[in-house]
Enzyme design. Structure first.
Site, mmCIF file in Angstrom:
data_model
loop_
_atom_site.group_PDB
_atom_site.id
_atom_site.type_symbol
_atom_site.label_atom_id
_atom_site.label_comp_id
_atom_site.label_asym_id
_atom_site.label_seq_id
_atom_site.Cartn_x
_atom_site.Cartn_y
_atom_site.Cartn_z
ATOM 1 N N GLN A 200 0.943 -1.383 -0.155
ATOM 2 C CA GLN A 200 -0.002 0.060 0.024
ATOM 3 C C GLN A 200 0.848 1.194 0.038
ATOM 4 O O GLN A 200 2.053 1.354 0.587
ATOM 5 C CB GLN A 200 -0.906 -0.058 1.198
ATOM 6 C CG GLN A 200 -1.792 -1.198 1.382
ATOM 7 C CD GLN A 200 -2.545 -1.409 2.660
ATOM 8 O OE1 GLN A 200 -2.609 -0.461 3.247
ATOM 9 N NE2 GLN A 200 -3.237 -2.579 2.704
ATOM 10 N N TYR A 205 4.915 2.322 6.337
ATOM 11 C CA TYR A 205 4.402 3.481 7.130
ATOM 12 C C TYR A 205 5.263 4.166 8.022
ATOM 13 O O TYR A 205 5.110 3.754 9.286
ATOM 14 C CB TYR A 205 2.879 3.372 7.794
ATOM 15 C CG TYR A 205 1.711 3.058 6.934
ATOM 16 C CD1 TYR A 205 1.092 4.038 6.291
ATOM 17 C CD2 TYR A 205 1.757 1.763 6.413
ATOM 18 C CE1 TYR A 205 -0.093 3.758 5.232
ATOM 19 C CE2 TYR A 205 0.610 1.444 5.424
ATOM 20 C CZ TYR A 205 -0.353 2.464 4.880
ATOM 21 O OH TYR A 205 -1.253 2.087 4.045
ATOM 22 N N ARG A 212 5.018 3.336 17.238
ATOM 23 C CA ARG A 212 5.459 2.167 17.424
ATOM 24 C C ARG A 212 6.256 1.904 18.682
ATOM 25 O O ARG A 212 6.175 0.884 19.619
ATOM 26 C CB ARG A 212 5.873 1.545 16.281
ATOM 27 C CG ARG A 212 4.917 1.030 15.030
ATOM 28 C CD ARG A 212 5.251 0.347 13.741
ATOM 29 N NE ARG A 212 6.288 1.211 13.018
ATOM 30 C CZ ARG A 212 5.803 1.534 11.960
ATOM 31 N NH1 ARG A 212 4.477 1.557 11.639
ATOM 32 N NH2 ARG A 212 6.712 2.335 11.285
ATOM 33 N N ASP A 250 -6.697 -7.480 10.047
ATOM 34 C CA ASP A 250 -6.996 -6.704 8.733
ATOM 35 C C ASP A 250 -7.853 -7.296 7.864
ATOM 36 O O ASP A 250 -7.847 -8.448 7.822
ATOM 37 C CB ASP A 250 -5.574 -6.590 8.027
ATOM 38 C CG ASP A 250 -5.095 -5.311 7.339
ATOM 39 O OD1 ASP A 250 -4.742 -4.345 7.855
ATOM 40 O OD2 ASP A 250 -5.641 -5.501 6.164
ATOM 41 N N ALA A 277 -12.822 -4.750 9.988
ATOM 42 C CA ALA A 277 -12.740 -4.413 11.237
ATOM 43 C C ALA A 277 -13.905 -4.160 12.307
ATOM 44 O O ALA A 277 -13.925 -5.016 13.373
ATOM 45 C CB ALA A 277 -11.948 -3.193 11.458
ATOM 46 N N ASP A 297 -5.699 1.928 14.187
ATOM 47 C CA ASP A 297 -4.873 2.659 13.132
ATOM 48 C C ASP A 297 -5.485 2.404 11.678
ATOM 49 O O ASP A 297 -4.881 1.958 10.845
ATOM 50 C CB ASP A 297 -3.440 2.219 13.102
ATOM 51 C CG ASP A 297 -2.490 2.984 12.111
ATOM 52 O OD1 ASP A 297 -2.834 4.291 11.919
ATOM 53 O OD2 ASP A 297 -1.412 2.704 11.650
ATOM 54 N N CYS A 337 -5.523 9.146 10.703
ATOM 55 C CA CYS A 337 -4.496 9.829 9.658
ATOM 56 C C CYS A 337 -5.502 10.872 8.562
ATOM 57 O O CYS A 337 -4.918 11.111 7.415
ATOM 58 C CB CYS A 337 -3.854 8.884 8.777
ATOM 59 S SG CYS A 337 -4.772 7.755 7.763
HETATM 60 N N1 SAH Z 1 -0.972 0.083 11.439
HETATM 61 C C1 SAH Z 1 -0.290 -0.075 10.178
HETATM 62 C C2 SAH Z 1 -0.927 0.882 8.966
HETATM 63 C C3 SAH Z 1 -2.196 0.389 8.809
HETATM 64 S S1 SAH Z 1 -2.769 0.792 7.087
HETATM 65 C C4 SAH Z 1 1.276 0.282 10.565
HETATM 66 O O1 SAH Z 1 1.672 1.038 11.400
HETATM 67 O O2 SAH Z 1 1.938 -0.291 9.563
HETATM 68 C C5 SAH Z 1 -4.553 0.415 7.020
HETATM 69 C C6 SAH Z 1 -4.676 -0.922 7.025
HETATM 70 O O3 SAH Z 1 -6.281 -1.060 7.017
HETATM 71 C C7 SAH Z 1 -4.429 -1.675 5.677
HETATM 72 O O4 SAH Z 1 -3.474 -2.739 5.903
HETATM 73 C C8 SAH Z 1 -5.877 -2.061 5.169
HETATM 74 O O5 SAH Z 1 -5.655 -3.535 4.575
HETATM 75 C C9 SAH Z 1 -6.594 -2.280 6.307
HETATM 76 N N2 SAH Z 1 -8.205 -2.000 6.113
HETATM 77 C C10 SAH Z 1 -8.596 -1.310 5.302
HETATM 78 N N3 SAH Z 1 -10.056 -1.410 5.444
HETATM 79 C C11 SAH Z 1 -10.253 -2.442 6.416
HETATM 80 C C12 SAH Z 1 -11.458 -2.814 7.177
HETATM 81 N N4 SAH Z 1 -12.820 -2.485 6.747
HETATM 82 N N5 SAH Z 1 -11.385 -3.819 7.756
HETATM 83 C C13 SAH Z 1 -10.107 -4.100 8.196
HETATM 84 N N6 SAH Z 1 -8.927 -3.744 7.800
HETATM 85 C C14 SAH Z 1 -8.866 -2.667 6.930
#
Ligand code: SAH
Length: 394
Positions: A200, A205, A212, A250, A277, A297, A337
């Site tokens: 992505q 990120y 973290r 996820d 989620a 997040d 974000c």
């Molecule tokens: N916390 C991560 C970044 C999160 S990015 C880090 O620190 O690296 C956002 C994530 O949300 C992505 O992996 C995407 O696949 C997921 N995502 C998007 N929509 C979602 C949903 N409805 N339910 C669960 N995951 C979802």
């Protein structure tokens, strides 16, 4: 060559620019004198106020609501490879000072004085994103400047952000040198493999690095749930810090597979849960599953102004569910974000989430993005990431 075209502002439209902002909106231009239709997308122009006083140089896109962005206050500077190289050198110096070792967001658009250009550095490999016609038109100079200053082995242009549509631009990618599909990112003593081309955004990120680290401080002995885990940034960090258990949740199966691979690479393991989620959190709550530390997040849930009400409610629901899963006194790291969600509005959403969950939250810390994502003091959009650490009493 110094630009020949001029863009003249209407009376008072220079105020915001004089206090540091870099954007000109289409309705701020004196189109009688300097019609926007005279400009090719990406063209360079001299910017002047309503009385003809020079304000600097901009690149123009007549197709965009933000019709021009300031590159320099100097009306005479040449915007060429050397100019970009200077900005890159300054940015690299700052990054090496705060996160030595060559892995960071090297350029953060407007904040680094290069509107529309973002570059992430993965050691010898760079991933660049252009979001404007002005940067698209100067990609050769940017690429040459990156090569001149950093001597990379590969540069990947990953210009597929949806905001390009606001500039009338199609998604595009291109590659110089050799760019591996996957690359290992070191963060503290941990290692993460990320997919540069298929992952992505730009792959990793970097913005959550310090958050973290905060989780690493708090995770020992805890049952941890990492919601929207992507490739396990928070979850694997928690596992490495001695969490009792870690579940990564996820919607993306491939991100979860990568999270497990990342855990293994660091000599730990995480459980994974694939699904939406909200639905999965609800199921965990129905099953009365408990965690001591939950990270939420999500991707930007508010992409446009008109989504503010629904998006805020979405943040509220997710965090209410997360709070219900927490043991009394458990910790929640709630991130957003979306720059459209202000810190105040997010605090409000957390307050409502707590009353929805029947819990009492205490905010221990309010944090932002890591030090390689500087905030431009005149441009609120650059302060997009908020992360609240809350203790949640019963
Ligand atoms: N916390 C991560 C970044 C999160 S990015 C880090 O620190 O690296 C956002 C994530 O949300 C992505 O992996 C995407 O696949 C997921 N995502 C998007 N929509 C979602 C949903 N409805 N339910 C669960 N995951 C979802």
């Amino acid at each position: 060559m110094v630009q020949a075209l001029t863009l003249r502002l209407r009376p008072n439209a220079d105020r915001r620019l004089r206090i540091g902002h870099l954007w000109v909106f289409a309705n701020e231009v004196d189109v009688q004198r300097t019609p926007l239709t005279a400009f090719e997308p990406g063209a360079l122009a001299r910017l002047e106020d309503a009385r003809g006083k020079p304000l600097g140089q901009v690149y123009v896109n007549p197709a965009s609501l933000i019709c021009a962005r300031v590159l320099t206050r100097n009306a005479k500077a040449r915007i060429d490879q050397a100019w970009f190289a200077e900005r890159i050198r300054q940015a690299a110096q700052l990054r090496e000072r705060v996160y030595p070792g060559g892995f960071y967001r090297l350029l953060f658009g407007e904040s680094d004085g290069v509107p529309g250009l973002v570059v992430d550095r993965y050691g010898d490999v760079l991933v660049a994103q252009s979001t404007t016609a002005g940067i698209d038109a100067r990609r050769d100079d940017v690429e040459a400047a990156l090569r001149e200053t950093l001597n990379p082995t590969g540069i990947y242009w990953r210009c597929d952000a949806p905001v390009r549509a606001l500039e009338g631009l199609e998604p595009m990618t291109s590659e110089w040198g050799s760019v591996p599909d996957e690359i290992e990112v070191p963060e503290s003593e941990r290692r993460f493999v990320v997919a540069l081309k298929s992952g992505q955004k730009t792959g990793w990120y970097f913005d959550q690095r310090d958050n973290r680290a905060l989780i690493a401080q708090l995770a020992r002995g805890q049952r941890v749930l990492d919601v929207f885990s992507y490739v396990g940034g928070f979850g694997v960090t928690a596992a490495c810090a001695g969490a009792a258990s870690v579940t990564c949740l996820d919607a993306s199966e491939s991100a979860l597979a990568q999270a497990q691979a990342n855990a293994a690479r660091n000599g730990v393991s995480v459980d994974v849960l694939a699904g939406d989620a909200r639905t999965s959190l609800q199921q965990l709550a129905d099953a009365r599953t408990k965690f001591d530390l939950v990270i939420v997040d999500p991707p930007a849930l508010i992409k446009r102004k008109k989504d503010i009400a629904a998006g805020t409610r979405h943040y509220q629901q997710l965090n209410a569910l997360a709070m219900r899963l927490l043991t009394p006194g458990g910790l929640l790291l709630a991130a957003s974000c979306s720059h459209h969600l202000s810190a105040d509005a997010m605090r409000g959403a957390l307050r409502k989430a707590a009353s929805e969950a029947g819990r009492r939250p205490m905010i221990l810390a309010q944090r932002g993005a890591a030090l390689d994502h500087p905030v431009h003091p005149a441009i609120p959009e650059t302060e997009y990431l908020k992360a609240f650490l809350c203790a949640v009493e019963g």
